[in-house]
Design a protein around this motif. Sequence first.
Motif, PDB file in Angstrom:
ATOM      1  N   PRO A  63      33.040 -44.273  20.195  1.00 42.02           N
ATOM      2  CA  PRO A  63      32.506 -45.446  19.508  1.00 42.02           C
ATOM      3  C   PRO A  63      32.068 -46.556  20.459  1.00 42.02           C
ATOM      4  O   PRO A  63      31.028 -47.188  20.242  1.00 42.02           O
ATOM      5  N   ALA A  64      32.827 -46.804  21.520  1.00 37.38           N
ATOM      6  CA  ALA A  64      32.467 -47.866  22.460  1.00 37.38           C
ATOM      7  C   ALA A  64      31.149 -47.558  23.154  1.00 37.38           C
ATOM      8  O   ALA A  64      30.324 -48.455  23.392  1.00 37.38           O
ATOM      9  N   ARG A 119      23.485 -48.681  21.531  1.00 39.66           N
ATOM     10  CA  ARG A 119      22.656 -49.379  20.531  1.00 39.66           C
ATOM     11  C   ARG A 119      22.217 -50.745  21.054  1.00 39.66           C
ATOM     12  O   ARG A 119      21.056 -51.147  20.861  1.00 39.66           O
ATOM     13  N   ASP A 120      23.111 -51.447  21.719  1.00 39.44           N
ATOM     14  CA  ASP A 120      22.757 -52.764  22.263  1.00 39.44           C
ATOM     15  C   ASP A 120      21.737 -52.634  23.388  1.00 39.44           C
ATOM     16  O   ASP A 120      20.864 -53.500  23.546  1.00 39.44           O
ATOM     17  N   ALA A 121      21.836 -51.562  24.169  1.00 35.95           N
ATOM     18  CA  ALA A 121      20.853 -51.339  25.235  1.00 35.95           C
ATOM     19  C   ALA A 121      19.468 -51.098  24.647  1.00 35.95           C
ATOM     20  O   ALA A 121      18.461 -51.624  25.148  1.00 35.95           O
ATOM     21  N   LEU A 122      19.387 -50.316  23.571  1.00 31.48           N
ATOM     22  CA  LEU A 122      18.096 -50.085  22.919  1.00 31.48           C
ATOM     23  C   LEU A 122      17.541 -51.380  22.351  1.00 31.48           C
ATOM     24  O   LEU A 122      16.342 -51.668  22.478  1.00 31.48           O
ATOM     25  N   ALA A 123      18.410 -52.175  21.738  1.00 31.02           N
ATOM     26  CA  ALA A 123      17.959 -53.454  21.168  1.00 31.02           C
ATOM     27  C   ALA A 123      17.470 -54.400  22.254  1.00 31.02           C
ATOM     28  O   ALA A 123      16.592 -55.242  22.013  1.00 31.02           O
ATOM     29  N   ALA A 124      18.012 -54.242  23.473  1.00 32.27           N
ATOM     30  CA  ALA A 124      17.622 -55.116  24.579  1.00 32.27           C
ATOM     31  C   ALA A 124      16.373 -54.640  25.308  1.00 32.27           C
ATOM     32  O   ALA A 124      15.874 -55.349  26.193  1.00 32.27           O
ATOM     33  N   GLY A 163      29.294 -35.257  28.531  1.00 31.32           N
ATOM     34  CA  GLY A 163      29.571 -36.340  27.590  1.00 31.32           C
ATOM     35  C   GLY A 163      31.041 -36.705  27.622  1.00 31.32           C
ATOM     36  O   GLY A 163      31.799 -36.288  28.495  1.00 31.32           O
ATOM     37  N   GLY A 164      31.445 -37.526  26.658  1.00 24.28           N
ATOM     38  CA  GLY A 164      32.841 -37.929  26.577  1.00 24.28           C
ATOM     39  C   GLY A 164      33.204 -39.080  27.490  1.00 24.28           C
ATOM     40  O   GLY A 164      34.367 -39.480  27.557  1.00 24.28           O
TER      41      GLY A 164
END
Length: 336
Positions: free
Chosen positions: A265-266, A272-277, A288-289
Amino acid sequence: MWISSAPLRISLAGGGTDLPVYARRFGGTVVGVSTNLRVTVVGRPGGAGTEVRACLDSCAAVPSADGLSNPFARAALGRHWDGGRIQLASFGDVPGGTGMGSSAAFCVALIGGLTSGPTGRQGGLRGTELAEAAAAIEIEALHRPVGKQDHYLAALGGFRRLRFERDGTVGAERIEPDPAVVRHLDEELLLFFTGITRDAGAVLASQGDSVRVGDREVENRLHEIKELTAVVGDALSTGDTGLLGAALGRHWEIKQTLGSGVTLPAVDRAYRDALAAGATGGKLIGAGGGGFLLLHVPTAAQPTVRTALAAHGMDEQPFGLDRWGHQLVHVGEVAR
């Protein structure tokens, strides 16, 4: 004394299709590139006393390789060391368990050094032979559920399209993007450390089990991941770095459906914040992980993306793309 180093890598598309359980049924393809972040192993014949003196994960003086705590070193010395006294030390530019292929780079560097000098059983392994020997340590000796992409990229270096055939052979095609494209990628690809380390084998095991039992959903997702290698190849040949970012993002969307341990989740919130930025796309490197988050970010958006990731406690890891694979230097006596 020998100084042997191998690069860490970033996988751009196709990761997971190199796993033997998939590749031997469908054939796999991976596009990746080596970086200027490296793992280095230094070795020299030992003096009087204990047979093996090693500073790897920790420092130890032991009567044989069996006493080493590092399983990769134990297995590599068991296959490629002549049993004489030896001293070893290793250094890495990033922590292990972060998705950059550090265990493969360590095996390549160690075997490349061992087989080159008086402590080795062979006359010096290079290129694909070195890649195969390093992969055999993880897959055959340690029975880790991993593929061979990391070992080939560490041994050969550069941009590579790796094809994993059904008969177990590997084709390693060098990709030569225009130098201007490479410069743009050097500027626009950013790495951020999530602060989380993990064992790639544990993350990949469930994925391999799904393919082994014929889970069609997982198989189809891996087929789509493999198809993205053609998109990334087009992006590298045309210089469309935005297309590369979108392919990284799509790769990550698919990859998150392969198992519950692939993301956290983190990490999702930070992404998501990186995409928004202003990032165009990205993915966690490797299985992954945790580990490193790779993002494609146009130059103008980089300050806001860095600020966004810093708010999540993710430190940036400076790096560059590099064409060099395994490198070896022998150091003789200094003339007096």
